[in-house]
Design an enzyme around this catalytic site. Structure first.
Site, short mmCIF file in Angstrom:
data_model
loop_
_atom_site.label_atom_id
_atom_site.label_comp_id
_atom_site.label_asym_id
_atom_site.label_seq_id
_atom_site.Cartn_x
_atom_site.Cartn_y
_atom_site.Cartn_z
N SER A 46 33.16 42.47 40.61
CA SER A 46 34.23 41.49 40.76
C SER A 46 34.34 40.74 39.44
O SER A 46 33.34 40.17 38.97
CB SER A 46 33.90 40.53 41.90
OG SER A 46 35.04 39.76 42.22
N GLU A 47 35.52 40.74 38.83
CA GLU A 47 35.60 40.26 37.44
C GLU A 47 35.34 38.75 37.30
O GLU A 47 35.13 38.27 36.20
CB GLU A 47 36.91 40.67 36.78
CG GLU A 47 38.18 40.21 37.46
CD GLU A 47 38.74 41.27 38.40
OE1 GLU A 47 37.95 42.01 39.02
OE2 GLU A 47 39.98 41.33 38.52
#
Lengths: 216, 233
Positions: A46-47
């Site tokens: 998840s960035e």
């Protein structure tokens, strides 16, 4: 008959391999998490700063400090880790993420991708999309073959502002799967949804493509 | 030397001026410096340039500074959750500079690390690269991006000590950690302020050298933007 959203996600899941680190975009790509084969170890990135995204929390166990890039509450897994945004995009830009699966407005036959901006409409921003397509090892796009209005989305050249050039490796739509040689050019139709003909796909596509042996 | 201030207003006292550039940590509403944003609002400081991944939502996060029209320009990667933002932007009252999220994070990191520019593949061949230097490295094109620094960075951590050492919690670390390094002055608010020695020195995410002022934020609202759950089976 065209593939459903879940069937498209299940097809995208076939691009996963054991040990992969994978970033899933919002929409159909998020559904891919439901189709990771049993026994295969895949770590979702998840960035906003997490590896090892777990399922949604049980009601009452939501943690405001634990969200995914879509700002949804999630949970952690035993192998999860957290890091800051600069490190997170270092993983992306540095080519450490094996696979990104994301949606698109338009894809071109040379692998160009447009998915962030429609001129004249309010622009919300590109978020991490440009970094993902530029940096991740392999980029898979999942989108409807045509827009709701019937517009062609798989084109010779995108007319919307680009997210990246020569970035898409595989395009999965509701009627077919296309392999894109983003370095040397050339598109091959490699799978067709049941009941759909090559002629129908050609009618609904502007990009030129070869048909894999045995499909036509 | 004393880095500890009694509250958000006093921690910002003497640092604010019209037209200044601020960095504000957080991703969506996760990890935003709630109390410092409120104090910024109360200060009335205006014409602010704010570097922040998002612009909050209506009535929360940086959204409260839009209500009071204190923001002149945002440098962000995604602003989709805010109707007031939309209106002020369409009315021409608000300037907006979009950065790819990773480029934004790296520009901030570079600012804190004293690196005036760097080259990245992100955005090559797109609107983002227009007017910027392109250079070939090993047969591929990269675009030059410049550093970002702020007059003041406001960040939020989970725990901190009176020396300014910070520990973040889960995904609330996000932009808070790099932004803490890129402020001429960095003001941190924490959920729990402790004495030196209480934090494990091996587990500190942001060293106190980057933090000039710190407050114990006391209670936090921690608004959830998108509450998603699964049924108990």
């Amino acid at each position: 008959m065209a593939w459903t959203r879940d069937e498209m996600a299940a097809r995208a899941a076939k691009e996963l391999s054991d040990g992969f680190y994978v970033n899933l975009g919002i929409g159909i790509p998020t559904l891919v998490a439901n189709y990771i084969p049993e026994g295969m170890h895949v770590t979702l990135h998840s960035e906003n700063g997490m590896l090892g995204i777990g399922p949604f929390p049980y009601e009452g166990e939501e943690d405001p400090d634990l969200i995914n890039a879509g700002k949804q509450t999630v949970t952690e897994l035993p192998h999860s880790s957290y890091f800051d945004s600069a490190a997170s995009f270092g993983m992306i830009r540095g080519g450490h993420i094996n696979l990104a699966i994301l949606g698109a407005m338009q894809v071109a036959e040379n692998g160009d991708l447009a998915n962030w901006m429609i001129p004249g409409k309010l622009v919300k921003g590109m978020g991490g999309a440009m970094d993902l397509v530029a940096g991740v090892q392999r980029v898979v796009v999942v989108m409807d073959h045509n827009s709701k209005a019937g517009d062609v989305k798989f084109l010779k050249a995108c007319d919307l502002p680009l997210t990246g050039t020569h970035v898409v490796d595989l395009l999965i739509t509701d009627i077919g799967v296309f392999d894109i040689d983003k370095k040397n050019g050339g598109v091959t139709l490699i799978e067709i949804a049941p009941g759909v003909t090559v002629d129908e796909i050609r009618e609904r596509t502007e990009a030129s493509f070869e048909v894999a042996p045995g499909l036509a | 030397m004393n880095k500890v201030f009694p509250d958000a207003a006093s921690a910002l006292d003497g640092l604010l001026f019209d037209g200044m550039t601020l960095m504000a940590g957080g991703f969506g509403l996760c990890g935003v410096p709630e109390h410092l944003i409120e104090a910024l609002k109360a200060s009335g400081t205006k014409d602010l340039t704010i570097i922040s991944n998002n612009a909050g939502v209506d009535g929360d996060g940086l959204g409260v500074l839009l209500e009071t029209r204190q923001i002149a320009k945002m440098v962000s990667s995604y602003v989709g959750e805010n109707k007031l933002f939309e209106k002020q932007y369409l009315d021409g009252d608000l300037e907006l500079e979009f950065n790819p999220q990773g480029t934004l994070a790296e520009r901030i990191r570079a600012g804190g690390a004293g690196i005036p520019a760097f080259f990245t593949k992100t955005g090559v061949g797109t609107l983002v690269a227009e007017g910027k230097e392109i250079r070939d490295f090993d047969g591929e094109d990269y675009v030059m991006e410049s550093w970002l620094r702020s007059d003041v960075s406001i960040v939020k951590a989970w725990k901190g000590d009176t020396e300014g050492n910070l520990i973040f919690r889960k995904t609330a670390r996000n932009f808070n950690a790099p932004m803490a390094t890129a402020g001429k002055v960095t003001v941190a608010e924490v959920e729990e302020l402790v004495e030196p020695g209480s934090l494990n020195a091996d587990e500190i995410h942001c060293a106190g050298i980057f933090v000039q002022r710190i407050i114990d934020g006391g209670s936090y609202r921690k608004v959830i933007e998108k509450r998603t759950t699964r049924p108990r089976s």
